[in-house]
Design an enzyme around this catalytic site. Structure first.
Site, PDB file in Angstrom:
ATOM      1  N   ASP A 136       0.817  -1.217   0.000  1.00 17.62           N
ATOM      2  CA  ASP A 136       0.000   0.000   0.000  1.00 17.62           C
ATOM      3  C   ASP A 136       0.854   1.272   0.000  1.00 17.62           C
ATOM      4  O   ASP A 136       1.965   1.282   0.538  1.00 17.62           O
ATOM      5  CB  ASP A 136      -0.901  -0.016   1.249  1.00 17.62           C
ATOM      6  CG  ASP A 136      -2.050   0.962   1.126  1.00 17.62           C
ATOM      7  OD1 ASP A 136      -2.299   1.471   0.011  1.00 17.62           O
ATOM      8  OD2 ASP A 136      -2.710   1.231   2.151  1.00 17.62           O
TER       9      ASP A 136
ATOM     10  N   ASN B 289     -10.634  -2.999  -6.601  1.00 14.61           N
ATOM     11  CA  ASN B 289      -9.776  -2.029  -7.306  1.00 14.61           C
ATOM     12  C   ASN B 289     -10.279  -1.659  -8.702  1.00 14.61           C
ATOM     13  O   ASN B 289      -9.804  -0.685  -9.301  1.00 14.61           O
ATOM     14  CB  ASN B 289      -8.322  -2.534  -7.400  1.00 14.61           C
ATOM     15  CG  ASN B 289      -7.560  -2.446  -6.096  1.00 14.61           C
ATOM     16  OD1 ASN B 289      -6.620  -3.207  -5.854  1.00 14.61           O
ATOM     17  ND2 ASN B 289      -7.937  -1.518  -5.220  1.00 14.61           N
TER      18      ASN B 289
HETATM   19  C1  FPP Z   1      -2.012   0.088  -3.222  1.00 12.91           C
HETATM   20  O1  FPP Z   1      -1.521   1.413  -3.214  1.00 12.91           O
HETATM   21  C2  FPP Z   1      -1.477  -0.606  -4.398  1.00 12.91           C
HETATM   22  C3  FPP Z   1      -2.226  -1.205  -5.358  1.00 12.91           C
HETATM   23  C4  FPP Z   1      -3.699  -1.229  -5.333  1.00 12.91           C
HETATM   24  C5  FPP Z   1      -1.594  -1.838  -6.527  1.00 12.91           C
HETATM   25  C6  FPP Z   1      -0.364  -2.635  -6.219  1.00 12.91           C
HETATM   26  C7  FPP Z   1       0.320  -2.905  -7.489  1.00 12.91           C
HETATM   27  C8  FPP Z   1       1.640  -2.979  -7.661  1.00 12.91           C
HETATM   28  C9  FPP Z   1       2.614  -2.899  -6.554  1.00 12.91           C
HETATM   29  C10 FPP Z   1       2.213  -3.136  -9.036  1.00 12.91           C
HETATM   30  C11 FPP Z   1       1.746  -4.307  -9.852  1.00 12.91           C
HETATM   31  C12 FPP Z   1       2.041  -5.625  -9.283  1.00 12.91           C
HETATM   32  C13 FPP Z   1       2.676  -6.653  -9.903  1.00 12.91           C
HETATM   33  C14 FPP Z   1       2.560  -8.010  -9.331  1.00 12.91           C
HETATM   34  C15 FPP Z   1       3.502  -6.474 -11.092  1.00 12.91           C
HETATM   35  P1  FPP Z   1      -2.538   2.594  -3.488  1.00 12.91           P
HETATM   36  O2  FPP Z   1      -2.617   2.820  -4.948  1.00 12.91           O
HETATM   37  O3  FPP Z   1      -3.857   2.287  -2.843  1.00 12.91           O
HETATM   38  O4  FPP Z   1      -1.827   3.785  -2.777  1.00 12.91           O
HETATM   39  P2  FPP Z   1      -2.513   4.971  -1.965  1.00 12.91           P
HETATM   40  O5  FPP Z   1      -3.246   4.359  -0.814  1.00 12.91           O
HETATM   41  O6  FPP Z   1      -1.359   5.805  -1.539  1.00 12.91           O
HETATM   42  O7  FPP Z   1      -3.429   5.672  -2.927  1.00 12.91           O
END
Ligand code: FPP
Length: 246
Positions: free
Chosen positions: A25, A73
């Protein structure tokens, strides 16, 4: 209990828990802090994921599950969804070459039927090409939600009852557990979540019934390091796990 970043001491010798889950996250906030689009946070987040997955294997983690994309998501802007799917595609293509050097068995958990066909094909190839690996099992959660997983398990068992191969009385916890995506894997020991959010967000609901939680307040996933992982392991061993006993 909250976790505060500490100066890394000699933490790399702390044993690793067997089964670790990571909620990656903070990518969006990391990008925002730098005046970049949210997608830039996911790009760096995906790089950190590769590094940390390999490091977990080296450290002796037996099962690692990362939360890459949840059933919720899809609510994000289409551009962001596309960007995460592209990163997944890129990772899958690359992993078919690069990850072959690692002793990691890759698996995907979640409802893959909603993903594009080329991604589903790459996922199947990545699983097949690493199926014989004997090291860490890496579960990548894509279009995954614990509630969806439990619903699917209930439906699987209900179909067996309907077919007459199972009676309702025969259903026990072990049977339900085996109907989950994680099937025969042991329970999760440690759930790690950087970025200051203190929730499970529909991740591994059943599997983490007795997991220890380490919430790392002052770290966003793209900044997550090997030292942070080792510090979380050290914190894990400080916990007194009683599993409902005394
Ligand atoms: C949460 O941070 C992250 C996600 C919903 C996506 C995670 C994806 C990756 C790390 C990259 C793709 C993965 C692979 C396996 C190649 P957020 O976007 O909710 O962050 P925030 O809370 O700061 O908005």
């Amino acid at each position: 209990m909250l976790f505060k970043r500490k100066k890394p001491v000699e933490l790399s010798t702390v044993p690793a828990p067997c089964n670790v889950g990571i909620i990656m996250d903070g990518n969006g906030r990391w990008a925002k802090k730098r005046g970049l689009p949210r997608t830039a946070g996911h790009v760096t987040g995906a790089q950190v994921f590769r590094r940390i997955a390999k490091y977990c294997e080296k450290r002796g983690v037996k099962y690692l599950t990362v939360y890459a994309f949840s059933t919720e998501n899809w609510k994000r802007p289409q551009e962001e969804v596309d960007s995460i799917m592209n990163l997944l595609r890129e990772y899958l293509r690359e992993s078919l070459a690069d990850f072959q050097k690692e002793n990691i068995r890759t698996r995907f958990i979640g409802d893959r039927t909603k993903l594009s066909e080329d991604i589903q094909e790459l996922m199947a190839q990545a699983e097949a090409s690493t199926a014989q690996k004997t090291g860490m099992v890496l579960n990548i959660a894509i279009n995954y939600g614990g509630q969806q997983e439990l619903t699917r398990a209930a439906r699987t068992l209900a179909e067996r009852v309907k077919a007459g191969t199972l009676t309702p009385e025969e259903i026990d916890e072990q049977m339900l557990k085996e109907a989950l995506y994680t099937e025969d894997q042991p329970p999760v020991d440690l759930i790690l979540r950087p970025s200051g959010e203190y929730r499970l967000s529909n991740f591994l609901i059943w599997q983490s019934a007795y997991a220890e939680f380490v919430f790392m307040d002052d770290i966003l996933w793209p900044d997550f390091s090997e030292d942070d992982l080792n510090a979380a392991f050290a914190e894990y061993w400080r916990r007194n796990r009683r599993f409902g006993g005394v």
